[in-house]
Design an enzyme around this catalytic site. Sequence first.
Site, PDB file in Angstrom:
ATOM      1  N   HIS A 129       0.872  -1.178   0.000  1.00 55.45           N
ATOM      2  CA  HIS A 129       0.000   0.000   0.000  1.00 55.45           C
ATOM      3  C   HIS A 129       0.911   1.231   0.000  1.00 55.45           C
ATOM      4  CE1 HIS A 129      -3.530   2.327   0.494  1.00 55.45           C
ATOM      5  NE2 HIS A 129      -3.894   2.024   1.726  1.00 55.45           N
TER       6      HIS A 129
ATOM      7  N   HIS B 154      -2.380  -2.480  -9.975  1.00 58.57           N
ATOM      8  CA  HIS B 154      -3.335  -1.884  -9.051  1.00 58.57           C
ATOM      9  C   HIS B 154      -4.580  -2.737  -9.016  1.00 58.57           C
ATOM     10  CE1 HIS B 154      -5.768   1.099  -7.010  1.00 58.57           C
ATOM     11  NE2 HIS B 154      -4.633   1.666  -6.680  1.00 58.57           N
TER      12      HIS B 154
ATOM     13  N   ASP C 170       2.683   5.382  -7.202  1.00 57.45           N
ATOM     14  CA  ASP C 170       3.936   5.317  -6.454  1.00 57.45           C
ATOM     15  C   ASP C 170       5.164   5.155  -7.324  1.00 57.45           C
ATOM     16  OD1 ASP C 170       2.949   5.664  -3.893  1.00 57.45           O
ATOM     17  OD2 ASP C 170       2.296   3.591  -3.787  1.00 57.45           O
TER      18      ASP C 170
HETATM   19  N1  CMC Z   1       4.892  -7.162 -10.604  1.00 54.94           N
HETATM   20  C1  CMC Z   1       4.802  -8.370 -11.200  1.00 54.94           C
HETATM   21  N2  CMC Z   1       3.658  -9.079 -11.283  1.00 54.94           N
HETATM   22  C2  CMC Z   1       2.564  -8.527 -10.729  1.00 54.94           C
HETATM   23  C3  CMC Z   1       2.576  -7.269 -10.108  1.00 54.94           C
HETATM   24  C4  CMC Z   1       3.806  -6.585 -10.054  1.00 54.94           C
HETATM   25  N3  CMC Z   1       3.891  -5.377  -9.464  1.00 54.94           N
HETATM   26  N4  CMC Z   1       1.350  -6.961  -9.638  1.00 54.94           N
HETATM   27  C5  CMC Z   1       0.579  -8.005  -9.975  1.00 54.94           C
HETATM   28  N5  CMC Z   1       1.315  -8.947 -10.643  1.00 54.94           N
HETATM   29  C6  CMC Z   1       0.801 -10.195 -11.226  1.00 54.94           C
HETATM   30  C7  CMC Z   1       0.530 -11.243 -10.163  1.00 54.94           C
HETATM   31  O1  CMC Z   1       1.668 -12.060  -9.954  1.00 54.94           O
HETATM   32  C8  CMC Z   1      -0.620 -11.983 -10.764  1.00 54.94           C
HETATM   33  O2  CMC Z   1      -0.113 -12.838 -11.787  1.00 54.94           O
HETATM   34  P1  CMC Z   1      -0.768 -14.311 -12.009  1.00 54.94           P
HETATM   35  O3  CMC Z   1      -2.180 -14.013 -12.456  1.00 54.94           O
HETATM   36  O4  CMC Z   1       0.069 -14.941 -13.040  1.00 54.94           O
HETATM   37  O5  CMC Z   1      -0.708 -14.989 -10.696  1.00 54.94           O
HETATM   38  C9  CMC Z   1      -1.427 -10.918 -11.470  1.00 54.94           C
HETATM   39  O6  CMC Z   1      -0.479  -9.892 -11.799  1.00 54.94           O
HETATM   40  C10 CMC Z   1      -2.542 -10.315 -10.606  1.00 54.94           C
HETATM   41  O7  CMC Z   1      -1.948  -9.871  -9.386  1.00 54.94           O
HETATM   42  P2  CMC Z   1      -2.701  -9.802  -7.997  1.00 54.94           P
HETATM   43  O8  CMC Z   1      -1.687  -9.904  -6.921  1.00 54.94           O
HETATM   44  O9  CMC Z   1      -3.827 -10.797  -8.008  1.00 54.94           O
HETATM   45  O10 CMC Z   1      -3.324  -8.351  -8.077  1.00 54.94           O
HETATM   46  P3  CMC Z   1      -3.918  -7.549  -6.861  1.00 54.94           P
HETATM   47  O11 CMC Z   1      -5.025  -6.742  -7.395  1.00 54.94           O
HETATM   48  O12 CMC Z   1      -4.225  -8.451  -5.710  1.00 54.94           O
HETATM   49  O13 CMC Z   1      -2.697  -6.631  -6.403  1.00 54.94           O
HETATM   50  C11 CMC Z   1      -1.229  -4.850  -6.046  1.00 54.94           C
HETATM   51  C12 CMC Z   1      -2.592  -5.275  -6.590  1.00 54.94           C
HETATM   52  C13 CMC Z   1      -1.110  -3.332  -6.127  1.00 54.94           C
HETATM   53  C14 CMC Z   1      -1.118  -5.270  -4.577  1.00 54.94           C
HETATM   54  C15 CMC Z   1      -0.129  -5.522  -6.874  1.00 54.94           C
HETATM   55  O14 CMC Z   1      -0.241  -5.160  -8.235  1.00 54.94           O
HETATM   56  C16 CMC Z   1       1.256  -5.237  -6.344  1.00 54.94           C
HETATM   57  O15 CMC Z   1       1.750  -5.933  -5.448  1.00 54.94           O
HETATM   58  N6  CMC Z   1       1.963  -4.169  -6.905  1.00 54.94           N
HETATM   59  C17 CMC Z   1       3.236  -3.780  -6.395  1.00 54.94           C
HETATM   60  C18 CMC Z   1       3.065  -2.960  -5.140  1.00 54.94           C
HETATM   61  C19 CMC Z   1       2.560  -1.558  -5.437  1.00 54.94           C
HETATM   62  O16 CMC Z   1       3.051  -0.891  -6.338  1.00 54.94           O
HETATM   63  N7  CMC Z   1       1.600  -1.094  -4.635  1.00 54.94           N
HETATM   64  C20 CMC Z   1       1.074   0.261  -4.713  1.00 54.94           C
HETATM   65  C21 CMC Z   1      -0.343   0.278  -5.137  1.00 54.94           C
HETATM   66  S1  CMC Z   1      -0.869   1.927  -5.595  1.00 54.94           S
HETATM   67  C22 CMC Z   1      -0.825   2.832  -4.147  1.00 54.94           C
HETATM   68  C23 CMC Z   1      -1.824   2.389  -3.160  1.00 54.94           C
HETATM   69  O17 CMC Z   1      -3.014   2.307  -3.473  1.00 54.94           O
HETATM   70  O18 CMC Z   1      -1.421   2.169  -2.024  1.00 54.94           O
END
Ligand code: CMC
Length: 436
Positions: A276, A315, A371
């Site tokens: 986050h 996201h 971010d």
């Molecule tokens: N790098 C590589 N792969 C990713 C990433 C990433 N940053 N984010 C998602 N994926 C992949 C993930 O491995 C999954 O692949 P598969 O379907 O093959 O298993 C797919 O994309 C879907 O990911 P998810 O984890 O189910 O997606 P989510 O909606 O639960 O997660 C997130 C959203 C923001 C937590 C995630 O994208 C992430 O960890 N990003 C990096 C951390 C980040 O930048 N966070 C800031 C968010 S914006 C500010 C805020 O709101 O706080």
Amino acid sequence: MTQESSPAPDNQTLTITDNRTGKTYEVPITHDTIRAMDLRAIKVKDTDFGLMTYDPAFMNTASTRSRITYISGSQGILRYRGYPIEQLAEHSSFLETASLLLDGELPKRGALDSFTHQITNHTMVHENIREFIDAFRYDAHPMGILTSTVAALSTFYPDAKDLDDPAVRRLQILRIIAKMPTLAAYAYRHRRGLPYVYPDNDLSYSGNFLNMLFKMTEVKYQPNPIIEKALDVLFILHADHEQNCSTTAMRGVGSSGVDPYSALAASCAALYGPLHGGANEAVVRMLTEIGSVKNIASYVERAKAGEVRLMGFGHRVYKNYDPRAKVIKKLAYMVFDEVGKNPLVDIAVALEKIALEDEYFVSRKLYPNVDFYSGLIYQSMGLPMDLFPVLFAIGRTPGWLAQWEEMLTDPEQKIARPRQIYLGEDKRDFVPMVDR
Ligand code: CMC
């Protein structure tokens, strides 16, 4: 769930056939949503609890009706009270945006002046807070200090418990927005072993924050207007984001009827996490680890293999692009023109380009989020990485408070209490130690 604000016709329904019993049920659809409680009537036996929905991480559950922030993840839209984020970033100020989030309308001149005056007059904190912060270890993470100190504020304002009185709520809202930069700056100065700087009420909200961070021996601190403006815009971009993790914490904890300082401490704790508000710090660490444009390809391969995540990418809601990221990228160059280019930006730009063309990221709709560039801006402003989530918290504070007040005044809201599906052991008798 996010949806357009146009109301749905009242007569829409969903017909559900329970194949266990052959019975049919009709449930109303409003705003493309059915009420989970309507499913409770679906039972096999009269004594059954009734059907529930299972939705870990609230992937498809609206926990509230809200009039504050609209997001379209598929179209890359973010609006506060209907106003596009791009227009607010260009024309508004952080305090005007805070007033908009809290009160629903752009304030007229007199109202904004009065709001600004009141915020300015609540920037000081009790001297005991200074001593409280002094008690932290010399290397305490500023986000840990902020979270604990916001919680500690509740002990200074026992009047805050009277949640039913709008004037009392307003006073706490003003206090919190006003004091967050003071607490953040104290946390920073404590870390650096520098004396705390008291607020300068002649300066703007962001200008005063820079004063409390950076003032040294000069009699009067003069903020750099470009940095002051950039910080103000960054606060606007972070000011609200509907039902994200920390806002859900604010509403959930606040729903117990606790004072807003305690609820806001929970939001800060939620924001601290690397998925986050900690992501901007993680982005800078990641870019530093990559170290050079030539290492990007191998890092991207590791991300695709699931060994690492590209921080600042992806996201839960935005599946097109994050509109805040576009504004921030422009802002980054405005700051670099003033203070010199952050050397990590070349790696960031190249990484963004490679990832945006790569099938893995394209097919998963992973785009840079807010971010990705914000950490680089903060770093160029001379701020240490562990202060980044604290800056996010200052910006998000009006949003947390607007959402908290909306929750309190919503007659449909009650104490938050999800259900579970119990899959553990059935009843069994205690086994004495000797028989185990
Ligand atoms: N790098 C590589 N792969 C990713 C990433 C990433 N940053 N984010 C998602 N994926 C992949 C993930 O491995 C999954 O692949 P598969 O379907 O093959 O298993 C797919 O994309 C879907 O990911 P998810 O984890 O189910 O997606 P989510 O909606 O639960 O997660 C997130 C959203 C923001 C937590 C995630 O994208 C992430 O960890 N990003 C990096 C951390 C980040 O930048 N966070 C800031 C968010 S914006 C500010 C805020 O709101 O706080």
